[in-house]
Design a protein around this motif. Structure first.
Motif, short mmCIF file in Angstrom:
data_model
loop_
_atom_site.label_atom_id
_atom_site.label_comp_id
_atom_site.label_asym_id
_atom_site.label_seq_id
_atom_site.Cartn_x
_atom_site.Cartn_y
_atom_site.Cartn_z
N CYS A 418 -25.89 123.24 -6.05
CA CYS A 418 -27.33 123.44 -6.25
C CYS A 418 -28.05 123.18 -4.92
O CYS A 418 -27.41 122.86 -3.92
CB CYS A 418 -27.85 122.53 -7.36
N ASN A 453 -23.59 120.10 -9.11
CA ASN A 453 -25.04 119.88 -9.29
C ASN A 453 -25.39 118.42 -8.99
O ASN A 453 -24.64 117.51 -9.35
CB ASN A 453 -25.47 120.25 -10.71
N CYS A 459 -29.33 122.01 -13.30
CA CYS A 459 -30.11 123.24 -13.46
C CYS A 459 -29.43 124.45 -12.81
O CYS A 459 -29.83 125.58 -13.07
CB CYS A 459 -31.53 123.05 -12.95
N TYR A 460 -28.42 124.22 -11.99
CA TYR A 460 -27.66 125.35 -11.45
C TYR A 460 -26.43 125.65 -12.32
O TYR A 460 -25.51 126.31 -11.90
CB TYR A 460 -27.25 125.08 -10.01
#
Ligand code: SF4
Length: 556
Positions: A418, A453, A459-460
């Motif tokens: 990320c 991450n 969130c990735y």
């Protein structure tokens, strides 16, 4: 006295009637019994008027030979058929072996006639152009009857001696690794750009011809009906033909009507410095070590030959180092390099955590890609480049100068990190970078993505990668075996929670090593995990069991 029978062992060539010999047709038409593998019997069925056709399965060669001997001893005329040449991986040897077991001699036993046919090396070569114009050999990769170690030695010896090689039986449903291993051995001695021809079902209905290179040949369909012809260090492609020069260009100027040497001068020693001196037993010129000798086309440049000193592992490390910009342990290639223009493929990104491209980087990209290459932006925040070139080193150097991280493309390990909240949550970045330096670009049975991450938000979407790593409360959670695409896509299985940071690289390395050593070619990590049920001490759980999806004809 009863009439003596006769056995014809007939090679009927590639399988179409234009390429079967007259003698083979005569033998088939004279025979009262035709004995063969059922697919072969079907191929020649229209040619024969035999009273009895005995077709058996593929692995029943011994019973076919025994039946032929039985019928001939009963006074019948029998044809045992093989495709190609009956004396090249065909039935001729086995028929003799069965006869010898029974005490057969030519004087007292049934008559035997071996009828030659066109073997696959010849039929396939004719479709490719003229690839076997010089010393060549055939090697079957089938290890059903021959130990693999012996086959591997033969591949290596042929590679070392610069033979053009025709690989028979390269692959079947269950034998998929042999061709991969053969390619690995060949790449230790030959340039990745060495021309390779793949011919499937030569002169039959579903004939397919593919021209490729040693490096890329496994990207094409290779099966039981394929013959693989590997060129030697002089072989080249010209106008969709694969050609191995015989060596005329050493003494003749092929474009000129008038030759520099007169006929009576051509056999003199000074005009054949590569030939053996009849008194000393040596050649006055070490032609094998002359990188520019024997080349027909002046536009093919050659890198000088060096002494073969490196193992395949060292070769792989050198190749990887070239893309990664690091230093391999030992760097001299041992093969005869043949520089031909090829498509150089690689992925570039601004860094493991950094997602910002600079104007200098964009300009460098435009410069190296030029008018002929392509750039493709991927969902993994990389740009994939395909550049026709003879100078890949110059390209990697230019891209490294502007700070790009370079990675190979294909069945390799890729790290997708990320952006660590634009670098704000930077604690775990060093671990991501170390992971990239340790494992990034590693060649594997199938593409493998590690998602990394920097916080529990993930969130990735690290948990949707083959291996997911999530940094949380100064420790790591690890996930294995997501199925990232398809209608039965699912997240990876959580296998470790709260791993100490110093244990991360050893754990991921151990998982990757186990997968690399034991997975089938093309088997993704989730499939491997599902098949073996255990990676290290982690037991498999079916993450897709709750999903009920109707099968679709286009796959799931
Ligand atoms: S995973 Fe966490 S650290 Fe990484 S970008 Fe998303 S929120 Fe930021």
């Amino acid at each position: 006295m009863a009439q003596k029978g006769k056995i014809f062992v007939v090679g009927f060539g590639p399988g179409d009637f234009n390429h079967i010999t007259t003698r083979a047709v005569e033998a088939l038409q004279q025979s009262e019994f035709i004995i063969g593998y059922k697919t072969y019997v079907e191929l020649i069925q229209d040619l024969v008027s035999a009273k009895s056709i005995v077709s058996t399965g593929m692995t029943e060669e011994v019973s076919r030979a025994q039946e032929a001997v039985r019928q001939a001893e009963a006074g019948n005329i029998v044809s045992v058929i093989s495709s190609g040449d009956s004396g090249v991986y065909g039935m001729a040897g086995l028929v003799y072996e069965v006869l010898i077991e029974l005490g057969w001699t030519e004087a007292t036993g049934v008559e035997v006639e071996i009828v030659p046919g066109i073997s696959a090396i010849n039929s396939c070569a004719s479709l490719l152009g003229a690839p076997i114009m010089h010393d060549s050999c055939t090697i079957s990769l089938s290890d059903h009857l021959t130990p693999w170690n012996l086959i591997a030695k033969r591949v290596e010896a042929a590679a070392m001696a610069d033979f053009v090689i025709a690989l028979y039986n390269p692959k079947s449903g269950r034998r998929t690794r042999q061709i991969v291993e053969a390619q690995r051995i060949l790449l230790e001695y030959r340039s990745p750009d060495t021309p390779v021809g793949l011919v499937k079902s030569a002169y039959r209905e579903r004939q397919e011809i593919t021209m490729t290179t040693l490096a890329e040949m496994l990207e094409h369909d290779i099966g039981m009906l394929t013959t693989v012809i590997i060129g030697n260090s002089s072989t080249f492609f010209y106008d969709n033909k694969m050609i191995t020069p015989r060596g005329y260009q050493r003494k003749y100027t092929l474009g000129e009507e008038k030759q520099p040497l007169r006929p009576h001068q051509r056999l003199r020693e000074e005009n054949e410095p590569w030939a053996m001196n009849q008194e000393t037993g040596t050649a006055s010129h070490d032609f094998a070590a002359d990188p520019n000798a024997g080349r027909m086309k002046s536009n093919i440049a050659i890198t000088p030959v060096s002494t073969p000193t490196k193992s395949s592992l060292e070769m792989a490390a050198t190749a990887l180092a070239m893309v990664q910009g690091t230093t391999a342990t030992k760097a001299t290639p041992k093969l005869v390099q043949q520089k031909m223009e090829s498509i150089f493929e690689l992925a570039v990104s601004p860094g493991v955590a950094n997602k910002f491209f600079t104007p200098q980087q964009m300009m460098a990209l435009a410069e190296v890609v030029g008018d002929e290459g392509t750039m493709e932006y991927t969902p993994d925040h990389q740009i994939h480049l395909k550049i026709p070139t003879t100078e890949p080193e110059a390209i990697t150097e230019k891209l490294r100068e502007v700070g790009f991280l370079l990675s190979p493309i294909g069945d390799v390990l890729s790290l997708k990190a990320c952006d660590f909240c634009y670098g704000e949550k930077a604690d775990s970045i060093p671990y991501a970078e170390e992971l990239q330096a340790t494992l990034g670009g590693l060649s594997l049975p199938k593409t493998l993505n590690i998602g990394f991450n920097g916080c529990g938000m993930a969130c990735y979407r690290a948990v949707f990668d083959d291996i997911g790593i999530v940094y949380r409360k100064s420790k790591f959670d690890v996930f294995i075996g997501a199925k990232p695409v398809g209608r039965t896509a699912h997240a990876a299985q959580p296998v470790v929670e709260g791993l100490e940071p110093e244990q991360l690289i050893p754990l991921i390395t151990a998982i990757i090593e186990e997968y690399k050593a034991n997975a089938h070619p093309n088997e993704r990590l989730f499939k491997y995990f599902k098949r073996v049920k255990k990676i290290l001490h982690f037991s498999y759980q079916d993450m897709s069991s709750k999903i009920k999806v109707e099968p679709a004809p286009c796959g799931d």
